[in-house]
Motif scaffolding. Structure first.
Motif, PDB file in Angstrom:
ATOM      1  N   VAL A   5      12.662  -6.025  11.500  1.00  0.00           N
ATOM      2  CA  VAL A   5      13.785  -6.728  10.870  1.00  0.00           C
ATOM      3  C   VAL A   5      14.090  -8.059  11.543  1.00  0.00           C
ATOM      4  O   VAL A   5      14.733  -8.912  10.945  1.00  0.00           O
ATOM      5  CB  VAL A   5      15.064  -5.861  10.777  1.00  0.00           C
ATOM      6  CG1 VAL A   5      14.824  -4.652   9.908  1.00  0.00           C
ATOM      7  CG2 VAL A   5      15.582  -5.465  12.135  1.00  0.00           C
ATOM      8  N   THR A  18      13.689  -8.251  -0.835  1.00  0.00           N
ATOM      9  CA  THR A  18      14.199  -7.932   0.496  1.00  0.00           C
ATOM     10  C   THR A  18      13.986  -9.109   1.429  1.00  0.00           C
ATOM     11  O   THR A  18      12.867  -9.619   1.549  1.00  0.00           O
ATOM     12  CB  THR A  18      13.482  -6.681   1.066  1.00  0.00           C
ATOM     13  OG1 THR A  18      13.672  -5.594   0.164  1.00  0.00           O
ATOM     14  CG2 THR A  18      14.041  -6.301   2.423  1.00  0.00           C
ATOM     15  N   ARG A  20      14.564 -10.368   5.452  1.00  0.00           N
ATOM     16  CA  ARG A  20      14.802  -9.886   6.815  1.00  0.00           C
ATOM     17  C   ARG A  20      15.208 -11.056   7.708  1.00  0.00           C
ATOM     18  O   ARG A  20      14.744 -12.178   7.507  1.00  0.00           O
ATOM     19  CB  ARG A  20      13.546  -9.228   7.369  1.00  0.00           C
ATOM     20  CG  ARG A  20      13.220  -7.929   6.707  1.00  0.00           C
ATOM     21  CD  ARG A  20      11.943  -7.293   7.289  1.00  0.00           C
ATOM     22  NE  ARG A  20      11.638  -6.064   6.587  1.00  0.00           N
ATOM     23  CZ  ARG A  20      11.100  -6.002   5.377  1.00  0.00           C
ATOM     24  NH1 ARG A  20      10.811  -7.104   4.730  1.00  0.00           N
ATOM     25  NH2 ARG A  20      10.851  -4.847   4.799  1.00  0.00           N
ATOM     26  N   VAL A  37      18.735  -6.997   7.390  1.00  0.00           N
ATOM     27  CA  VAL A  37      18.079  -6.915   6.079  1.00  0.00           C
ATOM     28  C   VAL A  37      19.120  -7.149   4.995  1.00  0.00           C
ATOM     29  O   VAL A  37      20.242  -6.660   5.086  1.00  0.00           O
ATOM     30  CB  VAL A  37      17.428  -5.520   5.861  1.00  0.00           C
ATOM     31  CG1 VAL A  37      16.916  -5.369   4.437  1.00  0.00           C
ATOM     32  CG2 VAL A  37      16.307  -5.267   6.857  1.00  0.00           C
TER      33      VAL A  37
END
Length: 166
Positions: A5, A18, A20, A37
């Motif tokens: 992450v 997504t 990070r 995240v």
């Protein structure tokens, strides 16, 4: 646990993108940080709703500090994207699952009060005394900066203890 992450990247799976290590900010509240995240969930109308996820190595705690941290991330995401962020999740490494967090009025108020209290500490340059609690302090990454055993009492009590040692 934070190795993946902490690497800033993005990926897309289906309708979920997504991100990070996403930098966050809220100019009005004068806060900034980095989200572990953020998932962007696409709605039927095409709107993408951010869903912040904070990774913690331990297990859920009795206090709400982790929830406040996550809610502060939501406040940043709301200002950055101009959409409401109703919920997020805390992922605890010890139990290896997500715990949902709803950003209700009570949590939002607690988060705003915490932001104000932190700003007061910075502006007044007065830090509250640390209170040593072995179970909490010994696993804390800031124990070497905080010195709760040494400075968790008044300056006069600390000085008296030092003089007794000599």
């Amino acid at each position: 646990m934070h190795q993946r992450v902490n690497q800033a990247d993005q990926q897309k799976r289906g309708a979920v993108r997504t991100a990070r290590a996403l930098r966050l900010a809220n100019a009005e509240l004068r806060i900034e940080g980095v989200a572990d995240v953020v998932e962007y969930h696409q709605q039927a109308d095409g709107t993408k709703i951010p869903f912040p996820i904070e990774y913690k190595r331990g297990k859920p705690k009795a206090h709400r500090a982790d929830e406040v941290q996550l809610c502060a991330q939501a406040l940043c995401l709301e200002e950055m994207h101009g959409v409401a962020v109703p919920e997020g999740a805390l992922f605890y490494g010890e139990v290896r699952r997500r715990h949902p967090v709803i950003f209700d009025a009570e949590l939002r108020n607690l988060t705003l009060q915490t932001i104000i209290a932190c700003r007061d500490i910075v502006q007044t340059n007065i830090t509250p005394h640390a209170i040593y609690q072995a179970r909490k302090c010994n696993g804390c990454s800031l124990i070497d900066q905080c010195h709760p055993k040494d400075f968790g009492k008044s300056a006069s009590a600390w000085l008296a203890a030092q003089l007794k040692k000599d």
